[in-house]
Design a protein around this motif. Sequence first.
Motif: not given
Length: 128
Positions: A101-128
Amino acid sequence: YSSSESYNQAYIYLLNHYLENNDYDSMKKIIDDNKFNSSDTTLESMVYNIYANYYIVVNDYKNAEKFYKKSINISEVPEHINKFKLNLIYLYLNTNQKQKAVNVLDKINIDDVVPYQLKNKFEQLKSL
């Protein structure tokens, strides 16, 4: 519509219908007997994502992972790719494969994620 386009639309409708109504026997039947064939990568990636969702429900996590990866690899729509990656991350977390999960998450550039709800979910996951 061509007959194959009509078939594909009906097929996707039925997949969603069976999944939403927990009719997994019927879903398995149409997956096994499907004639889905499309040059539309968006449609194809959506079908693979539905397959993955089905395989999670029937506890076939290897096939779920395979179809999430297929949907990610063929999709050309960034928003869809990110949704499919989120599904894959949740699969890994729910099956105690945190490093994957961390390997997939690390390859995601949060700034490029839209819409906001999706971006928010990735930010929550990165904080785990």
